[in-house]
Write a protein that holds these residues in place. Structure first.
Motif, PDB file in Angstrom:
ATOM      1  N   LYS A 308       0.807  -1.214   0.000  1.00 30.35           N
ATOM      2  CA  LYS A 308       0.000   0.000   0.000  1.00 30.35           C
ATOM      3  C   LYS A 308       0.844   1.270   0.000  1.00 30.35           C
ATOM      4  O   LYS A 308       0.342   2.343   0.316  1.00 30.35           O
ATOM      5  CB  LYS A 308      -0.941   0.005   1.196  1.00 30.35           C
ATOM      6  CG  LYS A 308      -1.995  -1.098   1.138  1.00 30.35           C
ATOM      7  CD  LYS A 308      -2.978  -0.982   2.287  1.00 30.35           C
ATOM      8  CE  LYS A 308      -4.064  -2.065   2.223  1.00 30.35           C
ATOM      9  NZ  LYS A 308      -5.038  -1.932   3.325  1.00 30.35           N
ATOM     10  N   ALA A 309       2.078   1.130  -0.333  1.00 27.31           N
ATOM     11  CA  ALA A 309       2.935   2.313  -0.403  1.00 27.31           C
ATOM     12  C   ALA A 309       2.518   3.186  -1.593  1.00 27.31           C
ATOM     13  O   ALA A 309       1.746   2.763  -2.461  1.00 27.31           O
ATOM     14  CB  ALA A 309       4.395   1.892  -0.538  1.00 27.31           C
ATOM     15  N   ASN A 310       3.036   4.407  -1.606  1.00 28.95           N
ATOM     16  CA  ASN A 310       2.728   5.310  -2.723  1.00 28.95           C
ATOM     17  C   ASN A 310       3.163   4.672  -4.042  1.00 28.95           C
ATOM     18  O   ASN A 310       4.204   4.019  -4.129  1.00 28.95           O
ATOM     19  CB  ASN A 310       3.449   6.644  -2.539  1.00 28.95           C
ATOM     20  CG  ASN A 310       2.872   7.441  -1.381  1.00 28.95           C
ATOM     21  OD1 ASN A 310       1.709   7.262  -1.032  1.00 28.95           O
ATOM     22  ND2 ASN A 310       3.688   8.294  -0.782  1.00 28.95           N
ATOM     23  N   GLN A 311       2.346   4.889  -5.072  1.00 30.87           N
ATOM     24  CA  GLN A 311       2.637   4.296  -6.370  1.00 30.87           C
ATOM     25  C   GLN A 311       3.965   4.800  -6.941  1.00 30.87           C
ATOM     26  O   GLN A 311       4.636   4.082  -7.684  1.00 30.87           O
ATOM     27  CB  GLN A 311       1.499   4.604  -7.354  1.00 30.87           C
ATOM     28  CG  GLN A 311       0.227   3.812  -7.082  1.00 30.87           C
ATOM     29  CD  GLN A 311       0.464   2.306  -7.211  1.00 30.87           C
ATOM     30  OE1 GLN A 311       1.109   1.844  -8.162  1.00 30.87           O
ATOM     31  NE2 GLN A 311      -0.053   1.559  -6.254  1.00 30.87           N
ATOM     32  N   SER A 312       4.334   6.021  -6.600  1.00 25.20           N
ATOM     33  CA  SER A 312       5.612   6.538  -7.094  1.00 25.20           C
ATOM     34  C   SER A 312       6.778   5.714  -6.573  1.00 25.20           C
ATOM     35  O   SER A 312       7.748   5.457  -7.301  1.00 25.20           O
ATOM     36  CB  SER A 312       5.780   7.997  -6.678  1.00 25.20           C
ATOM     37  OG  SER A 312       5.774   8.119  -5.260  1.00 25.20           O
ATOM     38  N   VAL A 313       6.690   5.258  -5.319  1.00 22.90           N
ATOM     39  CA  VAL A 313       7.752   4.430  -4.747  1.00 22.90           C
ATOM     40  C   VAL A 313       7.767   3.054  -5.411  1.00 22.90           C
ATOM     41  O   VAL A 313       8.835   2.516  -5.752  1.00 22.90           O
ATOM     42  CB  VAL A 313       7.565   4.297  -3.220  1.00 22.90           C
ATOM     43  CG1 VAL A 313       8.629   3.385  -2.627  1.00 22.90           C
ATOM     44  CG2 VAL A 313       7.633   5.672  -2.568  1.00 22.90           C
ATOM     45  N   ILE A 314       6.600   2.469  -5.616  1.00 23.90           N
ATOM     46  CA  ILE A 314       6.526   1.146  -6.243  1.00 23.90           C
ATOM     47  C   ILE A 314       7.036   1.209  -7.677  1.00 23.90           C
ATOM     48  O   ILE A 314       7.790   0.326  -8.133  1.00 23.90           O
ATOM     49  CB  ILE A 314       5.078   0.619  -6.187  1.00 23.90           C
ATOM     50  CG1 ILE A 314       4.653   0.387  -4.722  1.00 23.90           C
ATOM     51  CG2 ILE A 314       4.941  -0.675  -6.984  1.00 23.90           C
ATOM     52  CD1 ILE A 314       3.212  -0.059  -4.560  1.00 23.90           C
ATOM     53  N   GLN A 315       6.648   2.237  -8.418  1.00 25.55           N
ATOM     54  CA  GLN A 315       7.127   2.379  -9.787  1.00 25.55           C
ATOM     55  C   GLN A 315       8.638   2.622  -9.825  1.00 25.55           C
ATOM     56  O   GLN A 315       9.343   2.106 -10.707  1.00 25.55           O
ATOM     57  CB  GLN A 315       6.404   3.539 -10.483  1.00 25.55           C
ATOM     58  CG  GLN A 315       4.914   3.307 -10.704  1.00 25.55           C
ATOM     59  CD  GLN A 315       4.643   2.098 -11.599  1.00 25.55           C
ATOM     60  OE1 GLN A 315       5.402   1.826 -12.544  1.00 25.55           O
ATOM     61  NE2 GLN A 315       3.580   1.380 -11.296  1.00 25.55           N
ATOM     62  N   LYS A 316       9.128   3.367  -8.848  1.00 29.78           N
ATOM     63  CA  LYS A 316      10.572   3.592  -8.761  1.00 29.78           C
ATOM     64  C   LYS A 316      11.299   2.287  -8.483  1.00 29.78           C
ATOM     65  O   LYS A 316      12.383   2.025  -9.039  1.00 29.78           O
ATOM     66  CB  LYS A 316      10.861   4.612  -7.661  1.00 29.78           C
ATOM     67  CG  LYS A 316      12.337   4.933  -7.462  1.00 29.78           C
ATOM     68  CD  LYS A 316      12.906   5.674  -8.637  1.00 29.78           C
ATOM     69  CE  LYS A 316      14.343   6.118  -8.338  1.00 29.78           C
ATOM     70  NZ  LYS A 316      14.977   6.771  -9.506  1.00 29.78           N
ATOM     71  N   ALA A 317      10.728   1.436  -7.635  1.00 31.43           N
ATOM     72  CA  ALA A 317      11.343   0.143  -7.338  1.00 31.43           C
ATOM     73  C   ALA A 317      11.395  -0.732  -8.588  1.00 31.43           C
ATOM     74  O   ALA A 317      12.396  -1.404  -8.856  1.00 31.43           O
ATOM     75  CB  ALA A 317      10.572  -0.555  -6.225  1.00 31.43           C
ATOM     76  N   LYS A 318      10.330  -0.718  -9.383  1.00 36.15           N
ATOM     77  CA  LYS A 318      10.324  -1.495 -10.625  1.00 36.15           C
ATOM     78  C   LYS A 318      11.372  -0.970 -11.602  1.00 36.15           C
ATOM     79  O   LYS A 318      12.046  -1.743 -12.297  1.00 36.15           O
ATOM     80  CB  LYS A 318       8.934  -1.442 -11.258  1.00 36.15           C
ATOM     81  CG  LYS A 318       7.861  -2.170 -10.447  1.00 36.15           C
ATOM     82  CD  LYS A 318       6.495  -2.064 -11.132  1.00 36.15           C
ATOM     83  CE  LYS A 318       5.425  -2.802 -10.328  1.00 36.15           C
ATOM     84  NZ  LYS A 318       4.080  -2.710 -10.970  1.00 36.15           N
ATOM     85  N   TYR A 319      11.503   0.334 -11.646  1.00 40.70           N
ATOM     86  CA  TYR A 319      12.499   0.937 -12.541  1.00 40.70           C
ATOM     87  C   TYR A 319      13.914   0.539 -12.119  1.00 40.70           C
ATOM     88  O   TYR A 319      14.740   0.154 -12.956  1.00 40.70           O
ATOM     89  CB  TYR A 319      12.342   2.456 -12.534  1.00 40.70           C
ATOM     90  CG  TYR A 319      13.487   3.176 -13.197  1.00 40.70           C
ATOM     91  CD1 TYR A 319      13.555   3.260 -14.591  1.00 40.70           C
ATOM     92  CD2 TYR A 319      14.498   3.773 -12.447  1.00 40.70           C
ATOM     93  CE1 TYR A 319      14.609   3.912 -15.212  1.00 40.70           C
ATOM     94  CE2 TYR A 319      15.550   4.422 -13.053  1.00 40.70           C
ATOM     95  CZ  TYR A 319      15.605   4.495 -14.442  1.00 40.70           C
ATOM     96  OH  TYR A 319      16.659   5.144 -15.041  1.00 40.70           O
ATOM     97  N   GLU A 320      14.204   0.611 -10.816  1.00 37.48           N
ATOM     98  CA  GLU A 320      15.538   0.262 -10.333  1.00 37.48           C
ATOM     99  C   GLU A 320      15.810  -1.235 -10.539  1.00 37.48           C
ATOM    100  O   GLU A 320      16.939  -1.631 -10.850  1.00 37.48           O
ATOM    101  CB  GLU A 320      15.676   0.623  -8.849  1.00 37.48           C
ATOM    102  CG  GLU A 320      15.584   2.112  -8.544  1.00 37.48           C
ATOM    103  CD  GLU A 320      16.756   2.896  -9.094  1.00 37.48           C
ATOM    104  OE1 GLU A 320      17.761   2.274  -9.507  1.00 37.48           O
ATOM    105  OE2 GLU A 320      16.678   4.143  -9.117  1.00 37.48           O
TER     106      GLU A 320
END
Length: 331
Positions: A308-320
Motif C-alpha cells: 500500500k505504499a505510494n505508487q511513485s515508490v513502487i514504480q521507482k522500485a520497478k524501474y531500479e
C-alpha cells in the motif's frame, strides 16, 4: 611659328642691310640659298623637339596614372585583408561563446534535474506526515515465499548483524559479502556541540534540520538529523529524520555510510512514513557497494513488504529492478 616669323623678319632686315651695303655683290643669290637651307634645318629641329616633348609629356602622364591606380588598388587590397581578419576573429569568438553556452546549458539542465528530485523528496516527506493512514499497520507477507527479507522479525544473514560487533580497529573497509558484512558499518556518533535549538519542539527541530538540506549544507544536515534521532528516537518523525540522515550520505556518494544508515532506519522504524522508500534506497545502495544479490532482493521486496505504499515508490522500485537487471524469484 611665331619664332619662325621673327626669324624670317630678322633675315629680311639683314638682306635689306646687305642690299644697301653690298649692292655691288654678285653673290647675294648664293647667300639666300644658304640661309634658306639653314632655316629649313632649324625648322625641322624645332618641330622634332616639340613632338618629342609632347610625347614625353603624354608618357609621363600615363605613368603617373598607372602609378596612382596601383596605389589605390593596393590600399583597397590591404583594407579588404584587414576586414577578412576581423571577420575571422569575430567568427572564432562567436563559436567559442556558442560552445560555452552549450556547456552552461547542459550544466544547468543537470542541476535543475538534481534539484527537482531533491525537492520532490522534500515535498513527499512533508505531505506524507498527513497521509499516515495510507500505510498498512502490519505489512502483508506472502506465505508462499520461503525467504524473508533481511532485517525483518525473523532475521537471516543481514538481520543477524549487531552494530557493536562491526566495530573494528582497521582503518579501511573490505567489501566481501553480506554474511561477513564488512561493507555495512554504522558510524559511531561522537558527542559534539548541539546544533538543534533546545527550546523548540521536536517538530520545529525537524524543520530546522530540514532547512540545511534545502540550502545544500549536507554535512551540517547530517549532524542535525543524527542529533534529532538520538534525542527523539521515539518521536513519530524519527523514522523520517533517520531517512534524511541516510540521504545526506547518498547525495555525497558515500554509499557505504548511506547503506548503513538506511539499514538502521529499516530495522528501527519498519512502519514509519519513510519505510518503503528507505527499503528501496537501501537496496540501491547495496547494489552500488557491490552486493547486488542482497540489494536486488530488497528492491524487489518493496512491493511485497509495502503493497500500500505510494505508487511513485513502487514504480521507482520497478524501474531500479529493471535498471540493475534484478531477477525476480518465482514462488
Amino acid at each position: 611659328m611665331r619664332f619662325l616669323d621673327k626669324l624670317i623678319l630678322i633675315i629680311l632686315l639683314s638682306l635689306n642691310f646687305f642690299n644697301n651695303s653690298f649692292a655691288d655683290n654678285h653673290n647675294i643669290y648664293e647667300t639666300l640659298e644658304i640661309i634658306k637651307n639653314d632655316l629649313k634645318t632649324l625648322e625641322r629641329a624645332v618641330y622634332s623637339g616639340s613632338i618629342e616633348t609632347s610625347a614625353s609629356t603624354n608618357q609621363q602622364s600615363n605613368i603617373d596614372l598607372d602609378s596612382n591606380s596601383e596605389d589605390v588598388l593596393t590600399r583597397h587590397l590591404l583594407k579588404l585583408s584587414q576586414v577578412e581578419d576581423q571577420f575571422r576573429q569575430l567568427t572564432n569568438k562567436f563559436e567559442e561563446i556558442n560552445f560555452k553556452l552549450d556547456k552552461l546549458s547542459n550544466r544547468l539542465s543537470k542541476i535543475q534535474a538534481d534539484n527537482q528530485i531533491r525537492f520532490q523528496d522534500l515535498e513527499s516527506a512533508i505531505s506524507s506526515g498527513d497521509n499516515t493512514t495510507q500505510l498498512s499497520s502490519k505489512p502483508k507477507t506472502d506465505t508462499t515465499k520461503s525467504e524473508i527479507l533481511p532485517g525483518s522479525s525473523q532475521p537471516q544473514d543481514l538481520g543477524t548483524i549487531s552494530y557493536k560487533d562491526t566495530e573494528t580497529p582497521e582503518t579501511s573497509q573490505q567489501i566481501q559479502s553480506v554474511d561477513t558484512t564488512a561493507s555495512v558499518v554504522t558510524e559511531t556518533f561522537q558527542a559534539e556541540e548541539k546544533i538543534l535549538p533546545q527550546d523548540l519542539s521536536p517538530k520545529k527541530q525537524y524543520e530546522f534540520a530540514t532547512s540545511f538540506l534545502k540550502v545544500g549544507d549536507y554535512s551540517t544536515a547530517e549532524r542535525a538529523f543524527r542529533e534529532f534521532v538520538v534525542s527523539n528516537s521515539e518521536h513519530e518523525l524519527a523514522g523520517s529524520a533517520q531517512y534524511w540522515y541516510a540521504e545526506t550520505f547518498r547525495i555525497r556518494q558515500l554509499y557505504t555510510d548511506a547503506a548503513s544508515a538506511y539499514l538502521e532506519g529499516y530495522q528501527k522504524y519498519p512502519k514509519g512514513n519513510k519505510a518503503p522508500i528507505n527499503l528501496l534506497k537501501l537496496g540501491v545502495s547495496m547494489v552500488q557497494i557491490g552486493e547486488k544479490d542482497q540489494g536486488c532482493k530488497m528492491i524487489n521486496g518493496v512491493e511485497l513488504q509495502y503493497p500500500k505504499a505510494n505508487q511513485s515508490v513502487i514504480q521507482k522500485a520497478k524501474y531500479e529492478s529493471k535498471k540493475f537487471e534484478c531477477i525476480k524469484e518465482d514462488s
